[in-house]
Design a protein around this motif. Structure first.
Motif, short mmCIF file in Angstrom:
data_model
loop_
_atom_site.label_atom_id
_atom_site.label_comp_id
_atom_site.label_asym_id
_atom_site.label_seq_id
_atom_site.Cartn_x
_atom_site.Cartn_y
_atom_site.Cartn_z
N VAL A 1 0.85 -1.19 0.00
CA VAL A 1 0.00 0.00 0.00
C VAL A 1 0.89 1.24 0.00
O VAL A 1 1.59 1.51 0.98
CB VAL A 1 -0.92 0.01 1.24
CG1 VAL A 1 -1.75 1.28 1.23
CG2 VAL A 1 -1.82 -1.22 1.24
N HIS B 1 -5.35 8.99 -0.14
CA HIS B 1 -6.68 9.01 -0.74
C HIS B 1 -7.69 8.22 0.07
O HIS B 1 -8.85 8.61 0.20
CB HIS B 1 -6.61 8.51 -2.18
CG HIS B 1 -5.89 9.45 -3.07
ND1 HIS B 1 -5.14 9.06 -4.15
CD2 HIS B 1 -5.77 10.81 -3.03
CE1 HIS B 1 -4.61 10.12 -4.73
NE2 HIS B 1 -4.97 11.18 -4.07
N ARG C 1 0.63 7.30 -1.21
CA ARG C 1 -0.44 8.04 -1.87
C ARG C 1 -1.78 7.32 -1.74
O ARG C 1 -2.83 7.95 -1.62
CB ARG C 1 -0.10 8.23 -3.35
CG ARG C 1 -1.23 8.91 -4.11
CD ARG C 1 -0.77 9.49 -5.40
NE ARG C 1 0.40 10.33 -5.21
CZ ARG C 1 1.03 10.95 -6.21
NH1 ARG C 1 0.60 10.82 -7.45
NH2 ARG C 1 2.09 11.69 -5.98
N ASP C 2 -1.74 6.00 -1.79
CA ASP C 2 -2.97 5.23 -1.57
C ASP C 2 -3.57 5.58 -0.22
O ASP C 2 -4.79 5.77 -0.09
CB ASP C 2 -2.66 3.73 -1.61
CG ASP C 2 -2.24 3.27 -2.99
OD1 ASP C 2 -2.46 4.02 -3.96
OD2 ASP C 2 -1.69 2.15 -3.10
N LEU C 3 -2.69 5.65 0.76
CA LEU C 3 -3.17 5.99 2.10
C LEU C 3 -3.85 7.34 2.12
O LEU C 3 -4.93 7.52 2.69
CB LEU C 3 -1.97 6.04 3.06
CG LEU C 3 -1.21 4.75 3.25
CD1 LEU C 3 -0.10 4.94 4.28
CD2 LEU C 3 -2.17 3.66 3.69
#
Lengths: 192, 192, 192, 192
Positions: free
Chosen positions: A153, A160, A156-158
């Motif tokens: 993960v 969003h 940036r995934d976090l």
DNA sequence: GATGAATGAGTTTTCATTCAT
DNA sequence: CATGAATGAAAACTCATTCAT
């Protein structure tokens, strides 16, 4: 952008700045209340200026939207380190999430505008990511324990995911968002 | 007239129903494309009917919005059991999440309308909860393993959290939402 | 007009007539309430028939207006002799004025339609005069005493003056109109 | 800003006032011609302004109607004393009646609007009475001779009766109304 | 620089009228 | 004959944007 702006400071600049600030403040409030499509009049009335003044400083509506968002993004980004310095990791995260939730609430409908294809907004997602990604990564990392964030993960995934989980939910308050982000953080810790 | 409605339910009703269906279908598409504030003309043109027909069946814009949302909610709710019967728990959840993501994308801006305070929408959140809460609870429960869902997270909390995590994210597709929901589910398992 | 209508009485004629009567009755009421420009739907709803039925019997709005007015004019004209036979002159006049006042109230705005230039109404003023002039002349003559009506005021003048004085006045009822007509009659008596 | 409004009352106001006047003038004409329900466009075209200007100054149609009527009432009221000073009683009355007849003709259909129940008009009947009652009382009193008006007819009754008798009659002109008012005045004299 | 009046295009909304059932 | 759904022209109304003061 540049606060020094070179040469003569051109008198009266103070009044103009006061108006700009008032407009951004008013726009933030009105966007939250009525949405991004709120009548321009509603914003100028709240700011206590004439309509012409709005158009002088923000010829395009997207200019105003951009200004409001950058303003908000900056404020959120700056809050991260401050909270981290003052509180222990979990508490810092929770408080930041509360702060971020308020920001997201402001956006009521701004997202739609952002993705409207208007090239005027092309720079904003980048600005959003650049400013907030490190903040969230740092906060979540600290809260997850000794850096055991899942490797699958990305930071940036976090960002969003948290942005989504911070969105206001009808019958719930910021506490709800905090709880859900906590669950999500738990998910990050798990697995190798 | 006939309250039992025994024999023919007043012929010609078929045409009207065809139009209603076409309008809902068109509205769904246009709402996704242009937003809830799309010009009525755009909807009627796409549905191939006159503007008057829209107003006959949906005198208020909120009537149309409501109809579209109920339609979509129903479709999502019905997909749950079907997927659960056909696939193993995790796969079923992922597929349903993908389905739900599409639905949420449709709502682009509908949420804002919903929370606009218009009493016409008062019933919708209830409908949303009643229809989808059991579906999500069942899917997540199965996916989490042998009923090891955290006791401090109610089924309705799950529903809304998933709803948030299914919201479209600028540079990402449904796969992104699925991954984040998966992380969230992991969080649920923890602390059995 | 012709109640016998020659040949076969064509079954079902009763239903049609019932509808026509209902429409005239409804139109009279709605014209009074909402004005001559009332939506056709309001009339058909009150009459309990479909909109198509209205258009079958009264293809033009002026047809309906004409029908209502003739209906009313007839009723007023017929009331004159009856009242004169039953009451003494002054009492008969006052009662007829009350009756006429109701009729005029019906016309709320009909006058404007009448003088709209639409040739469909060309015949109505004549009908109005022909039917009511003798009635008013007779009533006023009797009430004025032994035929001492001023020679410089024609019977038709009287008709119209009374029509005006019978128009409803905001805070007043029919009694007001009766009083004013009485004053007017006094004026007729005076002078050689 | 300045409550005393001392110096310049905010320049440019002149243009706005010019537009307001033009709109009232145009509305008066159009109401007479086409009726109170005339398309707004017809009025603005005649006034030579944009449609938006009409809505800026008169957001509700009732605002425009009210403005026109007050304008007219004022003009009529002011004409009374002037005529009385210039002509002998009977002549003054006749001329005023002619003047008043024109005013009433303007109202073609305005009365209907007035009594439509719209609370926006609640104040107008009062204005009408307050302004015109003394004028009519004075004119009629003078015309009737040495104060021999019937005691059973109040000044307000007179006002309304004259208002009715001044209403335009299809085949007749102002002269007709004058004659009928004269008859009515005779009636007042009687039974001194 | 600030102001707010004017503009008019774009939308919503209503309703008379037609016509398939 | 009756019905009421469909139509679309016409009217109302809003609001972004310009521009004279």
């Amino acid at each position: 952008m540049s606060s020094t702006d070179g040469g003569r400071p051109r008198r009266k600049r103070a009044d103009a700045q006061r108006n700009v600030d008032a407009l951004i403040e008013a726009a933030k409030a009105v966007f939250t209340t009525t949405g991004v499509d709120a009548p321009a009049k509603e914003i100028t009335d709240r700011a206590g200026v004439g309509i012409g003044t709005l158009y002088r400083h923000f010829p395009l509506r997207s200019d105003l939207v951009t200004a409001v968002l950058q303003h908000e993004i900056d404020a959120c980004a700056e809050a991260g380190p401050v909270l981290q310095a003052e509180f222990e990791p979990t508490e810092a995260l929770m408080r930041w999430v509360a702060r971020f939730t308020e920001f997201v609430a402001t956006k009521r409908g701004l997202a739609a505008a952002l993705h409207s294809g208007d090239p005027a907004f092309d720079g904003l997602p980048g600005y959003f990511n650049d400013r907030l990604e490190p903040v969230v990564a740092s906060l979540l990392g600290a809260a997850a324990g000794t850096g055991t964030l899942r490797k699958d993960v990305a930071a940036r995934d976090l960002l969003h995911a948290v942005a989504l989980l911070c969105q206001p939910v009808p019958g719930e308050g910021p506490a709800y968002n905090q709880r859900m982000v906590a669950v999500f953080v738990d998910g990050l810790r798990r697995r190798s």
